[in-house]
Design an enzyme around this catalytic site. Structure first.
Site, short mmCIF file in Angstrom:
data_model
loop_
_atom_site.label_atom_id
_atom_site.label_comp_id
_atom_site.label_asym_id
_atom_site.label_seq_id
_atom_site.Cartn_x
_atom_site.Cartn_y
_atom_site.Cartn_z
CE LYS A 196 5.04 126.22 -108.85
NZ LYS A 196 5.66 126.08 -107.19
CB SER A 222 2.58 123.16 -106.53
OG SER A 222 3.55 124.06 -106.28
CB SER A 233 5.91 123.17 -104.89
OG SER A 233 5.27 122.50 -103.56
#
Length: 476
Positions: free
Chosen positions: A80, A156, A180
């Protein structure tokens, strides 16, 4: 071995690598080809690293030929984009950091590399992880669910979820500060795991004793998620919350769980927002399966609502977090490149006093305490993950920056309480509705009882498999 290599689970791919049925180079080229072909519409990657990936794949093949082995050796993976990887562009989802190349790995990126993972790129994230949708000015396009390219893959960790669901990665690293990992998994028909506080250490600046963010896996199966969690679950020695599990999670998911006492509710807990019928269907369907499997399931009232004081406290917490991230990472001369909502949170954080921040955390501690008290006699809670399907692009910003926080919470209110209690939580696929949109459910366990929670999730998966459902691009 050739053809649809992405159809194999991550565990099966590792077995094929170990026996020599496939090489890491062949596997890596397969995924790089799919990324090149499909990611233009998906927005899953902020940065793709083909040269590095092929170099690491060649090294993995040499190690395998020598009889060496490590848990992820030769398996393509992504990190990520909130988490640094040495020498690889890491933007934190911000155009202000579009060319930043960190000199060192984050703690978890280092663990992935030590385990032999082949880094094919950085998956797209929201700017500083501040939103439950993934859109930024680095890529210029949002991360969308492969099940409907006009709808967000949440956030996210939206890029990670879009990549795994579309077969661009076998599994992916993610992070969860208020849902997230779990909400992107739900929008993409995947498994998303938020571990108990302290099981996985973060070394991303700025760190805080009040941080609720913890990294974990997004995968197609519980077994694959357990594989990645075993790699990540090695906290650094200075982590005050750090702890280590007894035994491996990969072993735990192969064992039937003990009979569990499970609390269940479908109330999203946000004002007068109504229960979405497909969300209710998902939870009731899963509750029925759990009863059939011999567990005790009891419907209860949601322990605490996400009322006005809690909403304000959550916004204060995230304003302070974004403010700290921007102050430590973004030079003053580049702060004009921040997105409007990030600038809004920065301004709120700039105006915060220490007293206001402590007051907000006191409210959130009381919010968490209500869940702890109500669930004291239960092993697991079963709840929605979101209050509705993946939402259309632009949905959260339609009311301007001042309305984004409440619009996000109205959709994702079922998840933040697990972060504030520090409990482990897993998002599991439920079903697709008549429009082909995915829905998920959330299981939340006792703190530091992650192995039992994953064993329960694996039992559900065996009773009602979800891995034969894929988006239309799966066969491309």
């Amino acid at each position: 071995m050739s053809g649809g290599l992405h159809e194999l689970s991550a565990v099966a791919q590792l077995a094929a690598l170990r026996t020599g049925d496939v090489s890491s180079r062949e596997l890596t080229e397969h995924y790089l080809g799919r990324i090149e072909k499909l990611d233009g519409e998906l927005g899953a990657f902020a940065t793709v690293t083909p040269d590095l990936a092929l170099e690491e794949a060649a090294g993995a093949d040499r190690r395998i030929a020598r009889g060496e082995w490590s848990p992820l050796l030769g398996l393509p993976s992504g990190i990520k984009d909130l988490y640094p990887a040495a020498g690889v562009r890491t933007t934190f989802g911000s155009a202000a950091l579009a060319e930043f190349r960190p000199p060192a790995d984050s703690w978890t990126a280092g663990l992935l590399r030590q385990a032999g993972a082949v880094l094919v790129g950085k998956t797209t994230t929201a700017e500083f992880g501040a939103t439950c949708y993934t859109d930024n000015d680095v890529t210029g396009r949002p991360a969308v669910t492969p099940y409907d390219l006009t709808r967000y893959a949440s956030g996210s960790s939206g890029g990670a979820a879009a990549a795994v669901a579309a077969g661009l990665l076998p599994l992916a690293h993610a992070g969860d500060g208020a849902g997230s990992t779990r909400t992107p998994a739900a929008t993409c028909h995947l498994v998303g795991v938020k571990p108990s506080r302290g099981l996985v250490s973060s070394s991303v600046p700025p760190t805080s004793p009040t941080s609720t963010t913890i990294e974990g896996p997004i995968a197609r199966t519980v077994e694959d998620a357990a594989l990645l969690l075993d790699v990540l679950a090695h906290p650094w020695s200075g982590d005050p919350d750090g702890w280590r599990a007894d035994g491996s999670f990969a072993d735990a998911v192969g064992r039937p769980p003990a009979r569990r006492r499970i609390a269940v509710w479908t109330d999203p807990g946000f004002g007068d927002v109504r229960r979405h019928p497909e969300v209710v269907r998902a939870v009731e369907r899963t509750a029925g399966l759990l009863q059939e499997l011999g567990h005790e399931v009891r419907e209860v009232k949601i322990p605490a609502a996400c009322d006005d004081p809690v909403r304000l406290a959550l916004r204060t917490h995230f304003a302070a977090s974004v403010h700290a991230a921007v102050r430590s990472l973004v030079p003053p001369g580049r702060r004009g490149l921040l997105r409007p909502y990030t600038r809004y949170l920065w301004a709120e954080g700039e105006a915060l006093s220490g007293a206001a921040l402590f007051a907000a955390h006191r409210v959130l501690a009381q919010y968490a305490s209500a869940f702890e008290t109500a669930l004291a006699s239960f092993d697991v809670a079963l709840t929605p993950v979101t209050n509705g399907p993946p939402v259309p692009l632009g949905y959260f910003e339609a009311g301007g920056v001042t309305g984004i926080a409440d619009t996000m919470l109205a959709w994702s209110a079922p998840t933040p309480w697990a972060n504030w209690t520090g409990r482990p939580a897993v998002s599991l696929p439920s079903h697709l509705d008549g429009d082909g949109l995915p829905y998920g459910v959330q299981l939340v366990g006792r703190r530091r009882d992650d192995a039992s929670l994953l064993a329960l999730a694996a039992q559900l998966e065996r009773s009602a498999p979800w891995n034969d459902v894929h988006p239309s691009c799966w066969d491309d």
